[in-house]
Motif scaffolding. Structure first.
Motif, PDB file in Angstrom:
ATOM      1  N   SER A 196       2.781  10.567  -3.864  1.00 50.92           N
ATOM      2  CA  SER A 196       3.311  11.217  -5.043  1.00 50.92           C
ATOM      3  C   SER A 196       2.962  10.476  -6.322  1.00 50.92           C
ATOM      4  N   LEU A 197       2.446   9.269  -6.213  1.00 46.86           N
ATOM      5  CA  LEU A 197       2.058   8.505  -7.387  1.00 46.86           C
ATOM      6  C   LEU A 197       0.600   8.735  -7.732  1.00 46.86           C
ATOM      7  N   ARG A 198       0.279   8.628  -9.018  1.00 45.08           N
ATOM      8  CA  ARG A 198      -1.113   8.684  -9.433  1.00 45.08           C
ATOM      9  C   ARG A 198      -1.803   7.394  -9.012  1.00 45.08           C
ATOM     10  N   PRO A 199      -3.165   7.392  -8.883  1.00 45.68           N
ATOM     11  CA  PRO A 199      -3.869   6.209  -8.416  1.00 45.68           C
ATOM     12  C   PRO A 199      -3.541   4.943  -9.196  1.00 45.68           C
ATOM     13  N   THR A 200      -3.308   5.084 -10.517  1.00 46.50           N
ATOM     14  CA  THR A 200      -3.019   3.901 -11.322  1.00 46.50           C
ATOM     15  C   THR A 200      -1.621   3.360 -11.052  1.00 46.50           C
ATOM     16  N   GLU A 201      -0.784   4.131 -10.340  1.00 46.25           N
ATOM     17  CA  GLU A 201       0.583   3.720 -10.089  1.00 46.25           C
ATOM     18  C   GLU A 201       0.805   3.341  -8.623  1.00 46.25           C
ATOM     19  N   ARG A 202      -0.255   3.099  -7.907  1.00 48.20           N
ATOM     20  CA  ARG A 202      -0.125   2.836  -6.480  1.00 48.20           C
ATOM     21  C   ARG A 202       0.721   1.590  -6.238  1.00 48.20           C
ATOM     22  N   HIS A 203       1.446   1.621  -5.134  1.00 47.41           N
ATOM     23  CA  HIS A 203       2.301   0.513  -4.749  1.00 47.41           C
ATOM     24  C   HIS A 203       1.599  -0.255  -3.642  1.00 47.41           C
ATOM     25  N   THR A 204       1.260  -1.515  -3.924  1.00 46.66           N
ATOM     26  CA  THR A 204       0.504  -2.324  -2.966  1.00 46.66           C
ATOM     27  C   THR A 204       1.236  -2.463  -1.642  1.00 46.66           C
ATOM     28  N   GLY A 205       2.533  -2.698  -1.699  1.00 43.29           N
ATOM     29  CA  GLY A 205       3.304  -2.858  -0.475  1.00 43.29           C
ATOM     30  C   GLY A 205       3.254  -1.633   0.407  1.00 43.29           C
ATOM     31  N   GLN A 206       3.305  -0.451  -0.201  1.00 41.49           N
ATOM     32  CA  GLN A 206       3.257   0.778   0.582  1.00 41.49           C
ATOM     33  C   GLN A 206       1.905   0.942   1.263  1.00 41.49           C
ATOM     34  N   ASP A 207       0.831   0.651   0.559  1.00 45.56           N
ATOM     35  CA  ASP A 207      -0.490   0.739   1.183  1.00 45.56           C
ATOM     36  C   ASP A 207      -0.637  -0.282   2.303  1.00 45.56           C
ATOM     37  N   LEU A 208      -0.093  -1.477   2.108  1.00 50.15           N
ATOM     38  CA  LEU A 208      -0.156  -2.491   3.161  1.00 50.15           C
ATOM     39  C   LEU A 208       0.623  -2.031   4.393  1.00 50.15           C
ATOM     40  N   ILE A 209       1.769  -1.415   4.182  1.00 51.91           N
ATOM     41  CA  ILE A 209       2.566  -0.870   5.282  1.00 51.91           C
ATOM     42  C   ILE A 209       1.747   0.152   6.061  1.00 51.91           C
ATOM     43  N   LYS A 210       1.047   1.023   5.356  1.00 47.10           N
ATOM     44  CA  LYS A 210       0.235   2.050   6.027  1.00 47.10           C
ATOM     45  C   LYS A 210      -0.900   1.416   6.831  1.00 47.10           C
ATOM     46  N   TRP A 211      -1.548   0.405   6.254  1.00 51.85           N
ATOM     47  CA  TRP A 211      -2.639  -0.249   6.976  1.00 51.85           C
ATOM     48  C   TRP A 211      -2.139  -0.920   8.256  1.00 51.85           C
ATOM     49  N   ILE A 212      -1.015  -1.597   8.171  1.00 52.59           N
ATOM     50  CA  ILE A 212      -0.472  -2.245   9.369  1.00 52.59           C
ATOM     51  C   ILE A 212      -0.114  -1.197  10.413  1.00 52.59           C
TER      52      ILE A 212
ATOM     53  N   PRO B   7       6.968  -8.622  -4.348  1.00 50.25           N
ATOM     54  CA  PRO B   7       5.936  -8.517  -5.397  1.00 50.25           C
ATOM     55  C   PRO B   7       4.626  -9.134  -4.897  1.00 50.25           C
ATOM     56  N   LEU B   8       3.826  -8.358  -4.223  1.00 49.61           N
ATOM     57  CA  LEU B   8       2.607  -8.891  -3.600  1.00 49.61           C
ATOM     58  C   LEU B   8       1.558  -9.200  -4.668  1.00 49.61           C
ATOM     59  N   PRO B   9       0.916 -10.384  -4.600  1.00 51.04           N
ATOM     60  CA  PRO B   9      -0.017 -10.807  -5.648  1.00 51.04           C
ATOM     61  C   PRO B   9      -1.457 -10.368  -5.391  1.00 51.04           C
ATOM     62  N   PHE B  10      -1.655  -9.293  -4.652  1.00 52.69           N
ATOM     63  CA  PHE B  10      -3.006  -8.845  -4.353  1.00 52.69           C
ATOM     64  C   PHE B  10      -3.011  -7.325  -4.225  1.00 52.69           C
ATOM     65  N   LYS B  11      -4.199  -6.746  -4.252  1.00 49.01           N
ATOM     66  CA  LYS B  11      -4.352  -5.311  -4.105  1.00 49.01           C
ATOM     67  C   LYS B  11      -4.831  -4.990  -2.699  1.00 49.01           C
ATOM     68  N   VAL B  12      -4.559  -3.783  -2.278  1.00 51.44           N
ATOM     69  CA  VAL B  12      -4.937  -3.313  -0.947  1.00 51.44           C
ATOM     70  C   VAL B  12      -5.690  -2.000  -1.101  1.00 51.44           C
ATOM     71  N   LEU B  13      -6.725  -1.824  -0.277  1.00 45.72           N
ATOM     72  CA  LEU B  13      -7.470  -0.568  -0.295  1.00 45.72           C
ATOM     73  C   LEU B  13      -6.514   0.591  -0.053  1.00 45.72           C
ATOM     74  N   PRO B  14      -6.494   1.594  -0.922  1.00 46.23           N
ATOM     75  CA  PRO B  14      -5.527   2.687  -0.780  1.00 46.23           C
ATOM     76  C   PRO B  14      -5.703   3.467   0.524  1.00 46.23           C
ATOM     77  N   VAL B  15      -4.599   3.833   1.109  1.00 45.57           N
ATOM     78  CA  VAL B  15      -4.591   4.734   2.266  1.00 45.57           C
ATOM     79  C   VAL B  15      -4.171   6.102   1.750  1.00 45.57           C
ATOM     80  N   THR B  16      -5.122   7.010   1.675  1.00 41.38           N
ATOM     81  CA  THR B  16      -4.878   8.324   1.103  1.00 41.38           C
ATOM     82  C   THR B  16      -4.953   9.384   2.199  1.00 41.38           C
ATOM     83  N   GLN B  17      -5.331  10.610   1.847  1.00 45.45           N
ATOM     84  CA  GLN B  17      -5.256  11.697   2.818  1.00 45.45           C
ATOM     85  C   GLN B  17      -6.285  11.590   3.939  1.00 45.45           C
ATOM     86  N   TRP B  18      -7.229  10.657   3.846  1.00 45.61           N
ATOM     87  CA  TRP B  18      -8.150  10.463   4.970  1.00 45.61           C
ATOM     88  C   TRP B  18      -7.408   9.998   6.218  1.00 45.61           C
ATOM     89  N   SER B  19      -6.207   9.437   6.022  1.00 46.05           N
ATOM     90  CA  SER B  19      -5.466   8.936   7.183  1.00 46.05           C
ATOM     91  C   SER B  19      -5.007  10.063   8.105  1.00 46.05           C
TER      92      SER B  19
END
Length: 243
Positions: free
Chosen positions: A5-21, A213-225
């Motif tokens: 629901s967020l725009r790409p500039t508003e991505r949450h690093t923790g949420q993307d990390l959760i998806k990757w794990i 507050p994660l100090p790094f970025k994570v490759l976004p997990v989008t609808q390809w998942s």
């Protein structure tokens, strides 16, 4: 397998990390379907389902309460239903569990989470229908009746962690009860104890990653998942056929 629901500039690093794990541990878990020697990875795979549920809960918690019938929510539900249907054939071919694929459980979980978030008549009717369906289908439903409540419990934990943080822990453990882990754990079998501990800690790990507050970025997990889920099942089936 999550909406954004967020725009790409508003991505949450923790949420993307959760998806990757969640995705990586799901693959590890399913490796045992092609290579039985990797069956111990079942323990690590207990992280996957709770983290997928948390990804759903995070998106639901961002909805404005009462605004259920939005284009974003409609697309989210439609994608889950579509890929649950597309994934069922490869899942049945690769698995011997006799259950539906996990997207069926996650779809019902989304509807119940909407009921908790929006608390309107329409959302409560959808949630009630999902609970009834989970009860009637508890036999072939992956993670059973308790599993469908995990996303809703995580919505509550996000909003009021001081009251509800342990609710998803209990549900994640209960959702693994049909695997015979309780009986094995009662006999002090290390494999079963580790599996249940992993399932119990998974939602707490996920919530910690979301809030940190994660100090790094994570490759976004989008609808390809969404495509990744049936795709990896087909890959596992292909590997097993060639071996």
């Amino acid at each position: 397998m999550t909406s954004d629901s967020l725009r790409p500039t508003e991505r949450h690093t923790g949420q993307d990390l959760i998806k990757w794990i969640a995705l990586i541990t799901m693959v590890f878990d399913h490796m045992r379907l092609a290579w039985p020697a990797t069956s111990d990875l079942f323990v690590l795979g207990r992280l996957s389902f709770p983290l997928f549920c948390l990804a759903i809960a995070i998106n639901v918690s961002r909805n404005q309460a009462g605004e259920l019938f939005t284009r974003s929510n409609s697309r989210y539900l439609a994608l889950l239903v579509l890929f649950a249907a597309l994934s069922e054939v490869p899942y049945r071919l690769v698995s011997t569990s006799g259950t539906f694929n996990v997207l069926v459980t996650l779809t019902l979980g989304l509807l119940i989470a909407w009921g908790v978030q929006h608390r309107t008549l329409a959302s409560m009717v959808l949630a009630g229908g999902a609970i009834l369906a989970a009860y009637l289908l508890s036999g072939p439903l992956m993670f059973g009746f308790y599993g469908v409540f995990v996303p809703a419990a995580l919505v509550l934990a996000i909003k009021r962690p001081e009251l509800f943080a342990l609710l998803p822990v209990a549900l994640c453990v209960a959702a693994n009860s049909r695997a015979g882990l309780f009986e094995q754990a009662a006999q002090l079998e290390p494999f079963a104890i580790l599996a249940l501990l992993t399932a119990a800690l998974a939602p707490l790990l996920g919530l910690s990653l979301y809030w940190a507050p994660l100090p790094f970025k994570v490759l976004p997990v989008t609808q390809w998942s969404y495509w990744f889920y049936p795709g990896h099942l087909v890959a596992v089936l292909g590997i097993r056929t060639l071996m």
